[in-house]
Design a protein around this motif. Structure first.
Motif, short mmCIF file in Angstrom:
data_model
loop_
_atom_site.label_atom_id
_atom_site.label_comp_id
_atom_site.label_asym_id
_atom_site.label_seq_id
_atom_site.Cartn_x
_atom_site.Cartn_y
_atom_site.Cartn_z
N LYS A 21 0.80 -1.22 0.00
CA LYS A 21 0.00 0.00 0.00
C LYS A 21 0.84 1.28 0.00
N ASN A 22 1.67 1.44 1.05
CA ASN A 22 2.37 2.71 1.16
C ASN A 22 3.75 2.65 1.82
N VAL A 23 4.24 1.48 2.17
CA VAL A 23 5.57 1.36 2.78
C VAL A 23 6.35 0.25 2.09
N PHE A 24 7.56 0.60 1.69
CA PHE A 24 8.49 -0.35 1.07
C PHE A 24 9.86 -0.08 1.68
N SER A 25 10.47 -1.08 2.29
CA SER A 25 11.74 -0.90 2.97
C SER A 25 12.70 -2.03 2.59
N PHE A 26 13.98 -1.67 2.49
CA PHE A 26 14.99 -2.64 2.07
C PHE A 26 16.35 -2.23 2.62
N THR A 27 17.27 -3.18 2.68
CA THR A 27 18.64 -2.85 3.04
C THR A 27 19.33 -2.29 1.81
N PHE A 28 20.29 -1.39 2.06
CA PHE A 28 21.03 -0.79 0.96
C PHE A 28 22.50 -0.72 1.35
N SER A 29 23.20 0.31 1.03
CA SER A 29 24.63 0.41 1.33
C SER A 29 24.91 0.04 2.78
#
Length: 165
Positions: free
Chosen positions: A84-92
């Motif tokens: 719906k409105n939240v997307f989170s991921f690991t990055f650097s």
């Protein structure tokens, strides 16, 4: 007091609805339309996902950019994808990046927060400055694509050191 170099927040207003803004983050195919040259996702069991399949919590990824060879790859994990409105991921450095989509003053806002960045001088310069610089461009490109505009990415390997890749 929180260290000012440990996270950054970027926001862009986009003339589209929240569902369309979220959809831009939710499949390999969508990410490749404005952000990446190639996005490869695998499910929690390690199976390759179809480019049109929704990305879900626990998926892992390999991301490749235009203007860079395949040896330049970002690997990470999806931490949250609520559909719906939240997307989170690991990055650097496995630091979390959280995308939140909401309405403000009658417009759709796409907000990106990269957090938990190390704050020593060398890391701050490389990741805080480098990551925020890249995300500023890609957020502008997201706006351009979602509003029916041009894809601003440099897609030519022979052009290097440009802000569009």
């Amino acid at each position: 007091m929180e260290n000012q170099w440990s996270k950054f927040r970027l926001r862009v207003n986009v003339k589209t609805d929240m569902a369309a803004a979220y959809k831009a983050w939710n499949t390999s195919e969508a990410l490749e339309s404005w952000f990446l040259r190639k996005a490869v996702f695998k499910d929690a069991e390690g199976n390759l996902k179809d480019k049109k399949a929704p990305i879900v919590e626990g998926d892992t990824y390999e991301w490749f950019w235009y203007g860079y060879p395949d040896s330049v790859v970002e690997k990470g994990k999806v931490l949250k994808a609520n559909g719906k409105n939240v997307f989170s991921f690991t990055f650097s450095l496995e630091c979390p990046v959280t995308i939140t989509i909401y309405e403000e003053a009658g417009e759709t806002i796409v907000e990106l927060v990269e957090s938990d960045l190390p704050t020593d001088t060398e890391t701050a310069l490389k990741y805080f400055v480098g990551d925020s610089r890249g995300w500023i461009f890609y957020m502008a490109n997201l706006k351009s694509i979602l509003e029916g505009g041009l894809d601003l990415r440099n897609k030519r390997m022979e052009l290097t050191n440009v802000i569009t890749s």
